[in-house]
Write a protein that holds these residues in place. Structure first.
Motif, short mmCIF file in Angstrom:
data_model
loop_
_atom_site.label_atom_id
_atom_site.label_comp_id
_atom_site.label_asym_id
_atom_site.label_seq_id
_atom_site.Cartn_x
_atom_site.Cartn_y
_atom_site.Cartn_z
N ARG A 1 -13.00 -54.89 21.98
CA ARG A 1 -13.52 -54.41 20.71
C ARG A 1 -14.79 -55.21 20.44
NH1 ARG A 1 -10.70 -50.91 21.80
NH2 ARG A 1 -8.85 -50.10 20.78
N PRO A 2 -15.70 -54.70 19.61
CA PRO A 2 -16.90 -55.50 19.35
C PRO A 2 -16.52 -56.91 18.90
CG PRO A 2 -17.09 -53.32 18.36
CD PRO A 2 -15.68 -53.44 18.88
N GLY A 3 -16.96 -57.91 19.64
CA GLY A 3 -16.66 -59.30 19.29
C GLY A 3 -15.22 -59.73 19.53
N ARG A 4 -14.43 -58.95 20.22
CA ARG A 4 -13.04 -59.33 20.47
C ARG A 4 -12.57 -58.83 21.84
NH1 ARG A 4 -14.16 -61.83 16.61
NH2 ARG A 4 -13.08 -61.99 14.60
N VAL B 1 0.62 -62.67 24.35
CA VAL B 1 -0.47 -61.99 23.65
C VAL B 1 -1.63 -62.98 23.50
CG1 VAL B 1 -1.21 -60.75 21.57
CG2 VAL B 1 1.17 -60.55 22.37
N TYR B 2 -2.81 -62.53 23.95
CA TYR B 2 -4.01 -63.38 23.99
C TYR B 2 -5.13 -62.67 23.24
CZ TYR B 2 -8.38 -64.53 26.64
OH TYR B 2 -9.65 -64.83 27.03
N ALA B 3 -5.88 -63.41 22.46
CA ALA B 3 -7.04 -62.80 21.79
C ALA B 3 -8.23 -63.77 21.90
CB ALA B 3 -6.74 -62.53 20.31
N ALA B 4 -9.40 -63.19 22.12
CA ALA B 4 -10.62 -64.01 22.23
C ALA B 4 -11.67 -63.51 21.25
CB ALA B 4 -11.17 -63.95 23.65
N ALA C 1 -17.74 -61.78 28.75
CA ALA C 1 -17.33 -62.82 27.79
C ALA C 1 -18.26 -62.87 26.58
CB ALA C 1 -17.28 -64.18 28.48
N ALA C 2 -19.40 -62.19 26.66
CA ALA C 2 -20.27 -62.11 25.49
C ALA C 2 -19.64 -61.20 24.42
CB ALA C 2 -21.65 -61.60 25.89
N LEU C 3 -18.63 -60.43 24.81
CA LEU C 3 -17.85 -59.58 23.89
C LEU C 3 -18.74 -58.60 23.12
CD1 LEU C 3 -15.32 -62.24 22.47
CD2 LEU C 3 -15.05 -60.77 24.47
N ARG C 4 -19.75 -58.10 23.83
CA ARG C 4 -20.63 -57.09 23.20
C ARG C 4 -20.06 -55.71 23.49
NH1 ARG C 4 -25.02 -60.73 24.67
NH2 ARG C 4 -25.03 -59.86 26.76
#
Ligand SMILES: Cc1cc2nc3c(=O)[nH]c(=O)nc-3n(C[C@H](O)[C@H](O)[C@H](O)COP(=O)(O)OP(=O)(O)OC[C@H]3O[C@@H](n4cnc5c(N)ncnc54)[C@H](O)[C@@H]3O)c2cc1C
Length: 385
Positions: free
Chosen positions: A205-208, A222-225, A341-344
């Motif tokens: 997701r944007p930023g996630r 469950v992992y979230a970044a 990993a830039a989560l764009r």
């Protein structure tokens, strides 16, 4: 007395020690940890990694320890869903207490000596290069080859980097760190019981980024970044941010909230992206010590096992191109991982391409195979044109 000393006895170190010992090499592996023990890491092993464990006769032990197989995955990238079976093998997500102990036992069974609770404080050198290790307690142990499999803050890498820097200063000034991208994410994870799951699940997701995979004891990891510059806000309420993030992922939030968290939350920003020179006189680096990348693509354990195989082959056959082969195998995924990993959000061509891929089963499986390690990263890059 030893041909090879390995510093670190988790995936890279224990697997290298096992493979070398199986080929008749006299190996000592040391680790400051005692096994079984956990480490700060989630633990999806991609199908290419589990295939190695199968070849080495260890996959049955993982399964016997109650590690469930994940045969299919649902990868939802900003609403475009790529869902399919892994074309070869399955992903397993064993707790590190389970996996690392199996590898250490296998190294011992193969004939390697493993010393637990041994903290390496420095390297011994002679005129040829690295010639052994020095323990914190003053013990000196010698071998013509020392392998640093001691993780992303590797002492062997730091010590040899000094020497490499001097050597290379006279030789075009190349640095021992070949490539470094600053940490990009903060990651949190924990374990829930009672979460209904039919596939491994990945969401961008944007930023996630989010991952949910079944593991031992009927639990779901469950992992979230999130972007690392959000760490300040994230740390004020880790559980709230993690749950709010999974709420953005279809019905995963509901399913997680219907379950119960049974372990503490773990959070880290210690997520470097670094490629180091991996060999020199009397030394090699394997696993995270030599090349570490953000866990968003879950490649580290598989990479460590692959390095072990390359390195054991190099040492026992006298091949001198370990580093070159490691770089050929790993650098394309390193670049893709640091980009993800830039989560764009996916934009333009990538978005169109993903939608096209999602319409066809074979291309979806090929796409999933890039992360599973069964299809070349170049396949996706070529498709982008
Ligand atoms: C949050 C997070 C999530 C992750 N999720 C995944 C995932 O889902 N899938 C995946 O494949 N990878 C994942 N990774 C990456 C994975 O954890 C690593 O790539 C993997 O552990 C590397 O194995 P290694 O053997 O190279 O190093 P490590 O597992 O770090 O082992 C190094 C060992 O060296 C020992 N050591 C260090 N210094 C010394 C010393 N001076 N003396 C003696 N012993 C020493 C340590 O005690 C340790 O046991 C994740 C990482 C993080 C941080």
């Amino acid at each position: 007395m030893y041909d090879v000393i390995v510093v670190g006895a988790r995936p890279a170190g224990a697997a290298t020690a096992m493979l070398l010992a199986r080929r008749g090499v006299r190996v000592l592996a040391v680790d400051r940890a005692r096994f079984p023990s956990d480490t700060l890491s989630t633990h999806q092993i991609q199908p290419s990694g589990t295939e190695r464990l199968r070849r080495w006769g260890l996959l049955d032990r993982l399964i016997a320890a109650g590690t469930p197989a994940t045969g299919s995955v649902r990868f939802d990238i900003g609403g475009t869903v790529l869902q399919g079976r892994f074309p070869q093998g399955a992903l397993y997500s064993p707790r590190r207490t389970v996996l690392d102990a199996i590898l250490v036992d296998a190294a011992r069974e193969a004939g390697a000596e493993v010393r637990e609770g041994f903290h390496v404080a420095g390297l011994i050198r002679d005129e040829r290069g690295v010639a052994g290790i020095r323990g914190r307690d003053g013990t000196e142990l010698r071998a013509p080859v020392v392998i640093g499999a001691d993780g992303k803050h590797s002492l062997v890498a730091k010590e040899t980097a000094k020497e490499t820097a001097n050597e290379e200063a006279a030789n075009e000034g190349a640095a021992p760190v070949q490539r470094a991208v600053p940490p990009r994410t903060v990651a949190s994870y924990s374990y829930w019981e009672g979460v209904e799951q039919r596939h491994g699940e990945l969401y961008h997701r944007p930023g996630r980024a989010v991952a949910a995979f079944p593991t031992n004891d009927g639990l779901t990891m469950v992992y979230a970044a999130a972007p690392v510059d959000e760490f300040g806000a994230w740390r004020t309420d880790v559980e709230g941010h993690l749950l709010e993030t999974v709420d953005r992922c279809g019905d995963l939030g509901e399913r997680v909230r219907a379950g119960r968290r049974v372990e503490r939350l773990r959070t880290t920003v210690d997520l470097p992206n670094v490629v180091r020179r991996a060999q020199g006189p009397g030394w090699f680096l394997a696993g995270d010590a030599g090349l570490v990348m953000d866990p968003v693509t879950a490649q580290g354990i598989g990479n460590a096992l692959a390095d072990a195989e390359l390195l054991a082959e190099s040492i026992t056959t006298g091949r001198t191109d370990y580093q070159q082969r490691r770089d050929e195998q790993r650098l394309p995924m390193f670049e893709l991982t640091t980009r993800l990993a830039a989560l764009r959000p996916a934009k333009g061509l990538d978005k169109v391409l993903l939608k096209g891929i999602a319409r066809h089963r074979r291309s979806t499986e090929r796409f999933l195979g890039v992360f599973a390690g069964t299809a070349p990263v170049g396949w996706f890059q070529r498709a982008r044109g």
